[in-house]
Design a protein around this motif. Structure first.
Motif, PDB file in Angstrom:
ATOM      1  N   ILE A 101     -16.259 -23.726   0.121  1.00 38.46           N
ATOM      2  CA  ILE A 101     -17.678 -23.493   0.324  1.00 38.46           C
ATOM      3  C   ILE A 101     -18.392 -24.837   0.299  1.00 38.46           C
ATOM      4  O   ILE A 101     -17.989 -25.749  -0.438  1.00 38.46           O
ATOM      5  N   GLU A 102     -19.408 -24.974   1.128  1.00 35.34           N
ATOM      6  CA  GLU A 102     -20.216 -26.189   1.082  1.00 35.34           C
ATOM      7  C   GLU A 102     -21.136 -26.108  -0.124  1.00 35.34           C
ATOM      8  O   GLU A 102     -21.956 -25.198  -0.232  1.00 35.34           O
ATOM      9  N   TYR A 103     -20.979 -27.050  -1.045  1.00 33.16           N
ATOM     10  CA  TYR A 103     -21.762 -27.024  -2.284  1.00 33.16           C
ATOM     11  C   TYR A 103     -22.189 -28.445  -2.623  1.00 33.16           C
ATOM     12  O   TYR A 103     -21.354 -29.343  -2.726  1.00 33.16           O
ATOM     13  N   LEU A 104     -23.485 -28.644  -2.744  1.00 32.16           N
ATOM     14  CA  LEU A 104     -24.065 -29.953  -3.058  1.00 32.16           C
ATOM     15  C   LEU A 104     -23.593 -31.026  -2.073  1.00 32.16           C
ATOM     16  O   LEU A 104     -23.264 -32.151  -2.445  1.00 32.16           O
ATOM     17  N   GLY A 105     -23.524 -30.624  -0.800  1.00 29.19           N
ATOM     18  CA  GLY A 105     -23.238 -31.590   0.247  1.00 29.19           C
ATOM     19  C   GLY A 105     -21.781 -31.879   0.514  1.00 29.19           C
ATOM     20  O   GLY A 105     -21.465 -32.742   1.342  1.00 29.19           O
TER      21      GLY A 105
END
Length: 265
Positions: A101-105
């Protein structure tokens, strides 16, 4: 108020959420302490105490009933309302061996049992919105026997690790709790759901439970059908039922108990 003769300070109405792939919980507030359990991304907890220097926090994972210590750097606080909303509303559970998952860039890798707090009723395509790749299922939908077995088989060859809850290391008891929780069945530590059944009526997805009463040890095996079982022997394996039975016969405990249990409704 600080507990007498203790460096532990109790906390109330403090809540958090795991925002990393795996969050280790230690028996004591030190890295050389035993591993109690691990939380997975999206699992929530109550913060119930902290050390006097505020470097460690004691948390309770309500879903399993396990408690342990995490570092200040690992603590991710959330409001009380969000905590209870996440616990009581439907969410998505990761089922693929590795998801992202994309998380904090950047990409954060997720393991089976990780939680995404979106329901099937969301109005937008959250998978595209969040840049998610992998497979998930709705936790509110209880898995049928075939799906439960499919979830379990993803852990084959996972090595034993006390307190482990991932494909990289599994605690035997917590492994079965995790598998059934992914499948939508609540299983708190030490409280096996479902009910006893006659061994002659066993179906794929049912459990064999072997108890050594003197040692107070328990062994589980998930029946897969065709006389095969899924169990832990230093690693998760699939074998003939006869091999598991032979393993049990090596027990030196004079007081033993074998139970067959069905959890799937």
């Amino acid at each position: 108020m600080q507990k007498e003769k203790s460096s532990e300070w109790p906390l109330i109405d403090a809540f958090g959420i795991c925002r990393q792939t795996i969050l280790p919980l230690y028996r004591r507030p030190t890295f050389d302490s035993a591993l109690v359990t691990q939380l997975l991304f999206g699992e929530c907890y109550q913060t119930i105490a902290m050390t006097s220097d505020q470097q460690w926090f004691k948390i309770l994972h309500e879903d399993t009933g396990n408690q342990g210590w995490i570092t200040t750097q690992s603590l991710k606080e959330i409001p009380k309302n969000d905590y209870y909303k996440f616990l009581n509303n439907d969410f998505q559970v990761v089922t693929s061996p590795i998801a992202a998952i994309e998380y904090l860039g950047s990409n954060l890798y997720l393991l089976p049992g990780s939680r995404l707090h979106f329901s099937d009723l969301e109005l937008f395509n959250w998978q595209d919105h969040l840049g998610f790749t992998g497979s998930i299922r709705s936790h509110s939908v209880k898995a049928k026997r075939e799906e439960l077995i499919d979830i379990a088989l993803k852990y084959v060859n996972s090595p034993y690790q006390a307190g482990g809850r991932s494909i990289f290391g599994l605690d035997e008891h917590q492994a079965f709790e995790l598998i059934f929780n992914i499948a939508g069945y609540s299983w708190k530590s030490g409280k096996i759901p479902g009910g006893k059944i006659d061994p002659e009526l066993v179906l794929p997805g049912d459990l064999f439970i072997f108890r050594e009463l003197e040692k107070k040890q328990v062994k589980y095996a998930l029946y897969l059908g065709a006389e095969e079982v899924f169990w832990m022997d230093n690693r998760i394996k699939v074998s003939d039922l006869s091999e598991w039975e032979a393993f049990l016969r090596n027990s030196k405990d004079k007081l033993i108990e074998l139970e067959t249990r069905s959890i799937i409704s």
